[in-house]
Motif scaffolding. Structure first.
Motif, PDB file in Angstrom:
ATOM      1  N   GLU A 130      48.220  57.350  73.554  1.00 23.66           N
ATOM      2  CA  GLU A 130      49.080  56.871  74.296  1.00 23.66           C
ATOM      3  C   GLU A 130      50.116  57.747  73.188  1.00 23.66           C
ATOM      4  O   GLU A 130      50.620  57.036  74.862  1.00 23.66           O
ATOM      5  CB  GLU A 130      48.784  54.730  73.824  1.00 23.66           C
ATOM      6  N   GLU A 131      50.366  57.723  72.339  1.00 25.71           N
ATOM      7  CA  GLU A 131      51.699  58.588  72.578  1.00 25.71           C
ATOM      8  C   GLU A 131      51.722  59.864  73.255  1.00 25.71           C
ATOM      9  O   GLU A 131      52.625  60.255  73.732  1.00 25.71           O
ATOM     10  CB  GLU A 131      51.814  58.966  71.213  1.00 25.71           C
ATOM     11  N   TYR A 132      50.528  60.324  73.405  1.00 21.73           N
ATOM     12  CA  TYR A 132      50.176  61.938  74.605  1.00 21.73           C
ATOM     13  C   TYR A 132      50.964  61.116  75.793  1.00 21.73           C
ATOM     14  O   TYR A 132      51.607  62.076  76.323  1.00 21.73           O
ATOM     15  CB  TYR A 132      48.812  61.903  74.498  1.00 21.73           C
ATOM     16  N   CYS A 133      50.950  60.105  76.277  1.00 18.29           N
ATOM     17  CA  CYS A 133      51.094  59.914  77.386  1.00 18.29           C
ATOM     18  C   CYS A 133      52.255  58.694  77.351  1.00 18.29           C
ATOM     19  O   CYS A 133      53.449  59.368  78.643  1.00 18.29           O
ATOM     20  CB  CYS A 133      49.989  58.607  77.911  1.00 18.29           C
ATOM     21  N   ALA A 134      53.381  58.313  76.742  1.00 17.74           N
ATOM     22  CA  ALA A 134      54.168  57.841  76.969  1.00 17.74           C
ATOM     23  C   ALA A 134      55.790  58.371  76.515  1.00 17.74           C
ATOM     24  O   ALA A 134      56.476  57.711  77.283  1.00 17.74           O
ATOM     25  CB  ALA A 134      54.150  56.392  75.557  1.00 17.74           C
ATOM     26  N   THR A 135      54.778  60.039  76.359  1.00 19.22           N
ATOM     27  CA  THR A 135      55.920  60.639  75.484  1.00 19.22           C
ATOM     28  C   THR A 135      55.936  61.757  76.884  1.00 19.22           C
ATOM     29  O   THR A 135      56.404  62.858  77.029  1.00 19.22           O
ATOM     30  CB  THR A 135      55.913  61.613  73.999  1.00 19.22           C
ATOM     31  N   SER A 136      55.197  61.627  77.567  1.00 20.69           N
ATOM     32  CA  SER A 136      54.971  62.201  79.373  1.00 20.69           C
ATOM     33  C   SER A 136      56.529  62.216  79.635  1.00 20.69           C
ATOM     34  O   SER A 136      56.918  61.456  79.974  1.00 20.69           O
ATOM     35  CB  SER A 136      53.322  61.943  79.763  1.00 20.69           C
ATOM     36  N   GLN A 167      37.047  43.625  69.186  1.00 20.73           N
ATOM     37  CA  GLN A 167      38.760  44.546  68.826  1.00 20.73           C
ATOM     38  C   GLN A 167      39.060  45.615  69.318  1.00 20.73           C
ATOM     39  O   GLN A 167      40.237  45.661  69.434  1.00 20.73           O
ATOM     40  CB  GLN A 167      38.186  44.445  67.384  1.00 20.73           C
ATOM     41  N   THR A 168      38.071  46.420  69.239  1.00 16.78           N
ATOM     42  CA  THR A 168      39.556  48.143  69.973  1.00 16.78           C
ATOM     43  C   THR A 168      39.595  47.728  71.185  1.00 16.78           C
ATOM     44  O   THR A 168      40.322  48.082  72.027  1.00 16.78           O
ATOM     45  CB  THR A 168      37.451  48.748  70.431  1.00 16.78           C
ATOM     46  N   ILE A 169      38.872  46.618  72.514  1.00 12.26           N
ATOM     47  CA  ILE A 169      39.223  45.930  73.727  1.00 12.26           C
ATOM     48  C   ILE A 169      40.520  45.668  73.864  1.00 12.26           C
ATOM     49  O   ILE A 169      41.210  45.539  74.509  1.00 12.26           O
ATOM     50  CB  ILE A 169      38.789  45.823  74.408  1.00 12.26           C
ATOM     51  N   GLU A 170      40.799  44.639  72.664  1.00 11.53           N
ATOM     52  CA  GLU A 170      42.218  43.793  72.005  1.00 11.53           C
ATOM     53  C   GLU A 170      43.377  45.189  72.355  1.00 11.53           C
ATOM     54  O   GLU A 170      44.308  44.916  72.099  1.00 11.53           O
ATOM     55  CB  GLU A 170      41.686  42.748  71.460  1.00 11.53           C
ATOM     56  N   HIS A 171      42.677  45.944  70.983  1.00 13.18           N
ATOM     57  CA  HIS A 171      43.418  46.999  70.484  1.00 13.18           C
ATOM     58  C   HIS A 171      44.046  48.027  72.053  1.00 13.18           C
ATOM     59  O   HIS A 171      45.513  48.110  72.353  1.00 13.18           O
ATOM     60  CB  HIS A 171      42.957  48.168  70.263  1.00 13.18           C
ATOM     61  N   LEU A 172      43.210  48.335  73.032  1.00 14.23           N
ATOM     62  CA  LEU A 172      43.569  48.983  74.073  1.00 14.23           C
ATOM     63  C   LEU A 172      44.344  47.813  75.324  1.00 14.23           C
ATOM     64  O   LEU A 172      45.040  48.773  75.162  1.00 14.23           O
ATOM     65  CB  LEU A 172      42.365  48.986  74.796  1.00 14.23           C
ATOM     66  N   LYS A 173      44.015  46.661  74.936  1.00 13.03           N
ATOM     67  CA  LYS A 173      45.100  45.939  76.000  1.00 13.03           C
ATOM     68  C   LYS A 173      46.568  45.662  75.439  1.00 13.03           C
ATOM     69  O   LYS A 173      47.542  45.813  75.967  1.00 13.03           O
ATOM     70  CB  LYS A 173      45.008  44.591  75.791  1.00 13.03           C
ATOM     71  N   SER A 174      47.366  46.265  74.184  1.00 12.05           N
ATOM     72  CA  SER A 174      48.069  46.147  73.897  1.00 12.05           C
ATOM     73  C   SER A 174      48.537  47.422  74.114  1.00 12.05           C
ATOM     74  O   SER A 174      50.373  47.984  73.523  1.00 12.05           O
ATOM     75  CB  SER A 174      48.266  45.604  71.961  1.00 12.05           C
ATOM     76  N   LEU A 175      48.343  48.474  74.042  1.00 14.20           N
ATOM     77  CA  LEU A 175      48.964  50.169  74.541  1.00 14.20           C
ATOM     78  C   LEU A 175      49.379  50.331  76.018  1.00 14.20           C
ATOM     79  O   LEU A 175      48.447  50.634  77.340  1.00 14.20           O
ATOM     80  CB  LEU A 175      48.027  51.362  74.746  1.00 14.20           C
ATOM     81  N   PRO A 176      50.613  50.567  76.301  1.00 12.16           N
ATOM     82  CA  PRO A 176      51.018  50.486  77.545  1.00 12.16           C
ATOM     83  C   PRO A 176      50.600  50.941  78.482  1.00 12.16           C
ATOM     84  O   PRO A 176      50.473  50.929  79.903  1.00 12.16           O
ATOM     85  CB  PRO A 176      51.994  50.033  77.930  1.00 12.16           C
ATOM     86  N   HIS A 177      50.155  52.289  77.929  1.00 13.16           N
ATOM     87  CA  HIS A 177      49.896  53.553  79.074  1.00 13.16           C
ATOM     88  C   HIS A 177      48.821  53.418  78.840  1.00 13.16           C
ATOM     89  O   HIS A 177      47.941  54.860  79.533  1.00 13.16           O
ATOM     90  CB  HIS A 177      50.611  54.827  78.284  1.00 13.16           C
ATOM     91  N   ILE A 178      47.596  53.492  78.481  1.00 12.96           N
ATOM     92  CA  ILE A 178      45.972  52.884  78.309  1.00 12.96           C
ATOM     93  C   ILE A 178      46.096  52.089  79.293  1.00 12.96           C
ATOM     94  O   ILE A 178      45.478  50.629  79.317  1.00 12.96           O
ATOM     95  CB  ILE A 178      45.616  52.941  76.911  1.00 12.96           C
ATOM     96  N   ARG A 179      45.004  52.507  80.581  1.00 12.04           N
ATOM     97  CA  ARG A 179      44.673  51.238  81.496  1.00 12.04           C
ATOM     98  C   ARG A 179      43.111  51.444  81.892  1.00 12.04           C
ATOM     99  O   ARG A 179      43.215  51.197  82.924  1.00 12.04           O
ATOM    100  CB  ARG A 179      45.497  52.095  83.027  1.00 12.04           C
ATOM    101  N   GLY A 180      42.497  52.312  81.150  1.00 17.14           N
ATOM    102  CA  GLY A 180      40.577  52.031  81.023  1.00 17.14           C
ATOM    103  C   GLY A 180      40.455  52.211  80.081  1.00 17.14           C
ATOM    104  O   GLY A 180      40.694  52.867  78.855  1.00 17.14           O
ATOM    105  N   ILE A 181      39.006  52.993  79.710  1.00 17.89           N
ATOM    106  CA  ILE A 181      38.257  53.404  79.380  1.00 17.89           C
ATOM    107  C   ILE A 181      37.504  54.446  79.590  1.00 17.89           C
ATOM    108  O   ILE A 181      36.736  54.124  81.250  1.00 17.89           O
ATOM    109  CB  ILE A 181      37.222  52.210  78.894  1.00 17.89           C
TER     110      ILE A 181
END
Length: 366
Positions: A130-136, A167-181
Motif C-alpha cells: 500500500e505504501e509502495y503504491c500510495a507514494t508513487s 480477516q486479511t480480505i477485510e484488511h485489504l478492503k481498507s487499503l485504498p491502493h490495493i485492488r486485488g489479490i
C-alpha cells in the motif's frame, strides 16, 4: 453507499471499458508486473532452502541468485534491484509508455511458511505494498490516478483458519491502493476447488477484489526428461499447464456458478484453456459423473474470466480473444456471439522484471 476509490475506478475501467490499448482516452495498464518487496527479499535471504536468495560465485564473480524451487537449473536466476527497487519499475514503465501498473508479489508468495508466520507477513507485506503504491507519482495525463496500484496477498497455507483469511480480505478492503489479490493454485493445500474455500470466494466477491491466479509449481518435472533445457520447459509449458489444470478444476467444482460475480484474471493468457475448451466441454458432456453438474456448457465460463496477454504472439492472442468472444453462445438457454467481448477481457501485461524485452544482440533479430 461507499465512495468509489481511485484504484477501484481504474480497475473498473480496465475490466469493463478498454477495447483498444492504443486509444489515448484510456491509460496503458500493465496487470502482470511483479515485485519482491524488501521485507520479502529479507525473508528469502534468511532461508537455507528453496525458496531463497543466496550468494552464488562463478569464478571471481559473486552475485545474488533467486532459487524458487529445489532442483532449478543453473542454480536459480540472477536477481538484483529491478526486483525490488520502485525507481527501476517506474523507469521501465516510462521507457515503454505504461501509464499505470498493478503490481503483485512474485511467486512463491507465502506458500512455504507456517500459518502464523504467513498471517503476520501477509499483513506486513500488504501494508508495505500500500505504501509502495500510495507514494508513487501521479499517472501523467490521468487526473486523480497513481502510477502504481497493487494486488495483495492472503495467507493461503495449510492449517490456516479460514476466518484468518477473511480477516486479511477485510484488511485489504481498507487499503485504498490495493485492488486485488494474487494467489497460486494450491489454495490451503487441496487446490482452488476445495469446498473449504467457499467462504473465501464469497468474501472476495463481496469485496469486489480482482483475483490474479498465477502458477508456481508447474507440472511433474520428470515429464521434461533428462536433457538440460534450462528453464524453457518449466516456464513455457509447466507454468501454463498448471494454470490450465487449476482453472479447469475451479470450473468443474461449480465455483463460477456459486460465485458468478468473481473477477478472476488468469496469468499467461489462461494457459491451454482456450485451446482445449471445446475438448473439455465434450469430455464433460460424455461423462455421467459431471455431465449435469454445471449450469452452462464449459465454454461459457471463459467469458466470465479475464486473461492477461502474456502469451506474446499476436496470432495466439487473437485466438484467445475469439474464443472468449464466442463464450456467450454457450449459455444455458442460448446466447449470441459478441465479437468485441474478447478484447475487453484480454488485458495487457509484461511479467516485469522476469521477462525484460531483449536487445537485438540478445535475440539475434532486427
Amino acid at each position: 453507499m461507499n465512495p468509489v476509490k481511485p484504484g477501484q475506478r481504474v480497475m473498473t475501467e480496465l475490466l469493463k471499458s478498454i477495447t483498444s490499448m492504443a486509444n489515448i482516452t484510456h491509460p496503458i495498464v500493465d496487470v502482470h508486473t511483479h515485485v519482491y518487496l524488501p521485507r520479502y527479499a529479507a525473508e528469502l535471504r534468511a532461508r537455507t532452502s528453496a525458496p531463497r536468495i543466496l550468494n552464488w560465485t562463478n569464478g571471481v564473480k559473486t552475485e545474488e541468485r533467486l532459487l524458487i524451487l529445489d532442483g532449478e537449473p543453473s542454480g536459480g536466476r540472477p536477481i538484483g534491484p529491478q526486483y525490488w527497487d520502485r525507481d527501476e519499475k517506474l523507469e521501465f514503465m516510462r521507457k515503454h509508455g505504461i501509464n499505470i501498473s498493478f503490481v503483485s508479489s512474485a511467486n512463491p508468495w507465502l506458500d512455504f511458511l507456517p500459518a502464523d508466520r504467513a498471517q503476520t507477513l501477509a499483513h506486513e507485506l500488504n501494508n508495505n505494498l500500500e505504501e509502495y503504491c500510495a507514494t508513487s507519482p501521479p499517472a501523467e495525463g490521468f487526473s486523480g490516478l497513481k502510477t502504481l496500484y497493487g494486488f495483495g496477498l492472503l495467507p493461503l497455507v495449510p492449517d490456516v483458519e479460514v476466518s484468518t483469511i477473511i480477516q486479511t480480505i477485510e484488511h485489504l478492503k481498507s487499503l485504498p491502493h490495493i485492488r486485488g489479490i494474487i494467489m497460486g493454485t494450491k489454495g490451503i493445500g487441496k487446490g482452488l476447488d476445495d469446498n473449504a474455500l467457499d467462504p473465501v470466494w464469497d468474501a472476495i466477491q463481496a469485496a469486489r477484489l480482482v483475483v490474479f491466479i498465477h502458477p508456481h509449481y508447474g507440472v511433474d518435472s520428470t515429464a521434461f526428461g533428462e536433457n538440460n533445457n534450462g528453464h524453457v520447459l518449466p516456464l513455457a509449458l509447466g507454468f501454463p499447464f498448471e494454470t490450465t489444470i487449476a482453472i479447469t478444476r475451479l470450473i468443474l467444482s461449480g465455483v463460477l456458478d456459486r460465485f458468478p460475480d468473481l473477477r478472476l484474471l488468469l496469468a499467461h493468457s489462461g494457459g491451454a484453456l482456450p485451446q482445449l475448451s471445446s475438448r473439455l466441454a465434450s469430455c464433460i458432456q460424455h461423462d455421467p459423473i459431471v455431465a449435469n453438474r454445471l449450469k452452462h456448457d464449459a465454454r461459457y465460463y471463459l467469458g466470465q474470466l479475464y486473461f492477461d496477454a502474456v502469451a506474446y504472439g499476436s496470432e495466439e492472442l487473437t485466438f484467445v480473444s475469439r474464443t472468449i468472444s464466442r463464450a456467450s453462445a454457450f449459455k444455458n438457454g442460448g446466447g449470441t456471439i459478441n465479437p468485441l467481448v474478447g478484447s475487453t477481457r484480454l488485458l495487457f501485461g509484461t511479467d516485469h522484471p522476469f521477462f525484460p524485452p531483449l536487445e537485438v544482440s540478445q535475440n539475434g533479430q532486427a
